[in-house]
Design a protein around this motif. Structure first.
Motif, PDB file in Angstrom:
ATOM      1  N   SER A 149       3.533   5.200  -7.092  1.00 28.42           N
ATOM      2  CA  SER A 149       2.387   5.490  -6.665  1.00 28.42           C
ATOM      3  C   SER A 149       2.351   6.962  -6.375  1.00 28.42           C
ATOM      4  CB  SER A 149       2.015   4.619  -5.618  1.00 28.42           C
ATOM      5  OG  SER A 149       0.947   4.954  -4.510  1.00 28.42           O
ATOM      6  N   ASP A 150       3.613   7.353  -5.543  1.00 27.84           N
ATOM      7  CA  ASP A 150       3.545   8.695  -5.324  1.00 27.84           C
ATOM      8  C   ASP A 150       3.500   9.837  -6.189  1.00 27.84           C
ATOM      9  OD1 ASP A 150       4.172   7.847  -2.624  1.00 27.84           O
ATOM     10  OD2 ASP A 150       6.215   8.089  -2.575  1.00 27.84           O
ATOM     11  N   ALA A 153      -0.112   9.839  -7.703  1.00 32.35           N
ATOM     12  CA  ALA A 153      -1.111  10.386  -6.505  1.00 32.35           C
ATOM     13  C   ALA A 153      -0.948  11.856  -6.607  1.00 32.35           C
ATOM     14  CB  ALA A 153      -0.610   9.938  -5.381  1.00 32.35           C
ATOM     15  N   GLY A 181      -2.696   7.016  -8.100  1.00 31.54           N
ATOM     16  CA  GLY A 181      -1.399   6.611  -7.366  1.00 31.54           C
ATOM     17  C   GLY A 181      -1.587   4.830  -7.666  1.00 31.54           C
ATOM     18  N   MET A 182      -2.592   4.322  -7.469  1.00 27.67           N
ATOM     19  CA  MET A 182      -3.065   2.879  -7.654  1.00 27.67           C
ATOM     20  C   MET A 182      -2.785   2.454  -9.084  1.00 27.67           C
ATOM     21  SD  MET A 182      -6.065   1.962  -5.009  1.00 27.67           S
ATOM     22  CE  MET A 182      -5.636   0.097  -5.166  1.00 27.67           C
ATOM     23  N   SER A 185       1.224   2.818 -10.216  1.00 29.47           N
ATOM     24  CA  SER A 185       1.801   1.703  -9.737  1.00 29.47           C
ATOM     25  C   SER A 185       1.485   0.359 -10.455  1.00 29.47           C
ATOM     26  CB  SER A 185       1.631   1.678  -8.105  1.00 29.47           C
ATOM     27  OG  SER A 185       2.286   0.623  -7.548  1.00 29.47           O
ATOM     28  N   SER A 208       1.756  -4.445  -6.360  1.00 29.17           N
ATOM     29  CA  SER A 208       1.630  -2.871  -6.610  1.00 29.17           C
ATOM     30  C   SER A 208       0.603  -2.288  -5.698  1.00 29.17           C
ATOM     31  CB  SER A 208       1.342  -2.595  -8.292  1.00 29.17           C
ATOM     32  OG  SER A 208       0.238  -2.924  -8.554  1.00 29.17           O
ATOM     33  N   ALA A 212       0.622   0.693  -3.117  1.00 30.33           N
ATOM     34  CA  ALA A 212       0.141   1.918  -3.273  1.00 30.33           C
ATOM     35  C   ALA A 212      -1.220   2.069  -2.085  1.00 30.33           C
ATOM     36  CB  ALA A 212      -1.025   1.762  -4.367  1.00 30.33           C
ATOM     37  N   THR A 213      -1.681   1.155  -1.548  1.00 31.75           N
ATOM     38  CA  THR A 213      -2.562   1.466  -0.602  1.00 31.75           C
ATOM     39  C   THR A 213      -1.882   1.667   0.764  1.00 31.75           C
ATOM     40  OG1 THR A 213      -4.280  -0.295  -1.728  1.00 31.75           O
ATOM     41  CG2 THR A 213      -4.622   0.143   0.721  1.00 31.75           C
ATOM     42  N   THR A 216       0.333   4.841   1.135  1.00 28.26           N
ATOM     43  CA  THR A 216      -0.589   6.028   1.487  1.00 28.26           C
ATOM     44  C   THR A 216      -0.970   6.133   3.045  1.00 28.26           C
ATOM     45  OG1 THR A 216      -1.629   5.945  -0.708  1.00 28.26           O
ATOM     46  CG2 THR A 216      -2.715   7.197   1.043  1.00 28.26           C
ATOM     47  N   SER A 254       4.084  -0.629   4.240  1.00 27.47           N
ATOM     48  CA  SER A 254       4.088  -1.353   3.060  1.00 27.47           C
ATOM     49  C   SER A 254       4.953  -2.524   2.996  1.00 27.47           C
ATOM     50  CB  SER A 254       4.120  -0.607   1.732  1.00 27.47           C
ATOM     51  OG  SER A 254       5.220   0.291   1.747  1.00 27.47           O
TER      52      SER A 254
END
Length: 268
Positions: A149-150, A153, A181-182, A185, A208, A212-213, A216, A254
């Motif tokens: 995700s990182d 993004a 990123g979403m 992931s 995932s 991701a959400t 962030t 998360s």
């Protein structure tokens, strides 16, 4: 850039090693990581007028992490967690004798540090034991999806980023990067589902999206903390990367939510 790359490779190797070397290494490593992050938090928020109770706070962090860890690690009852209650009360009592100008700021930051820097690692540690015994697949999958995700993004943001996501707290983040990123992931979750059967492909996919959400959002929350304190990095422990909280900001929100999600799936 070279220093950053070397630190990054070493950091990833240590993280993967802590997961793959077994339950004892995993438990000890994340205990150490949580206490170092807590100490970093106290150093970060300490100013001339705000002085959190560092030693008592670290002791309180231990009293939170260890009962939860041993409950999942060795099946000990969670009753031991009740020792947190008198320890938290002691924070208030100790402040009565410190004679500082902002006693409730000190109390608030002392307790917030445990919530912000210890609880997330406790939940992350517990992920590995949700199936009933130690399974490195869940924390490993978590880390791979978080890193994906990182990375996604960053790459999508660099290439397509135009619409600011939350400019007040992080001017470089964009909606395009967030969506990238979403997507990245989620693609990693599909690959993971072919190798690890603890979860179905759909369940890995939902995991995932949560990572991701909220990853962030955790990044934004840590940026909000640093901006409120007027600092660039949370610390200097990792050359080229800043502090531990800078590296684990995506885990802070998360990990607890992923644990709750998986608890209702695996502990039913």
């Amino acid at each position: 850039m070279k220093t950053r790359a070397i630190t990054g490779v070493f950091f990833v190797a240590v993280m993967l090693g802590s997961v793959l070397l077994g339950d004892y290494a995993f438990t000890f490593f994340f205990l150490l990581l949580s206490l170092l992050s807590l100490d970093e938090f106290y150093r970060l928020v300490r100013t001339g007028s705000v002085k959190p109770q560092r030693q008592l706070g670290i002791a309180l962090g231990l009293l939170v992490y260890l009962p939860v860890a041993f409950h999942f690690f060795r099946g000990t009852p969670l009753d031991f967690l009740l020792v947190v209650v008198p320890a938290a009360v002691l924070v208030f009592i100790a402040e009565l004798y410190r004679k500082h100008e902002n006693p409730f700021h000190n109390i608030g930051y002392t307790l917030l540090g445990v919530i912000f820097a210890v609880l997330p690692f406790s939940f992350f540690h517990a992920l590995a034991f949700l199936p009933g015994d130690y399974r490195f697949h869940l924390p490993l999958g978590f880390m791979l999806m978080l890193w994906a995700s990182d990375t996604g993004a960053y790459l999508f943001g660099m290439k397509f980023g135009k619409t600011r996501l939350f400019e007040r707290h992080s001017p470089k983040k964009s909606w395009e990067g967030f969506v990238g990123g979403m997507l990245t992931s989620f693609l990693v979750s599909v690959v993971i589902s072919y190798f690890y059967s603890e979860l179905s492909a759909v369940e890995w996919g939902v995991m995932s999206l949560i990572i991701a959400t909220t990853g962030t959002l955790g990044d934004l929350a840590e940026s909000m903390l640093k901006r409120s304190l007027g600092v660039k990095d949370s610390g200097s422990l990792l050359p080229g990367h800043g502090g531990l909280l800078d590296r684990f900001d995506g885990l802070l929100l998360s990990a607890p939510l992923v644990f709750v999600y998986l608890y209702f799936i695996l502990a039913r």
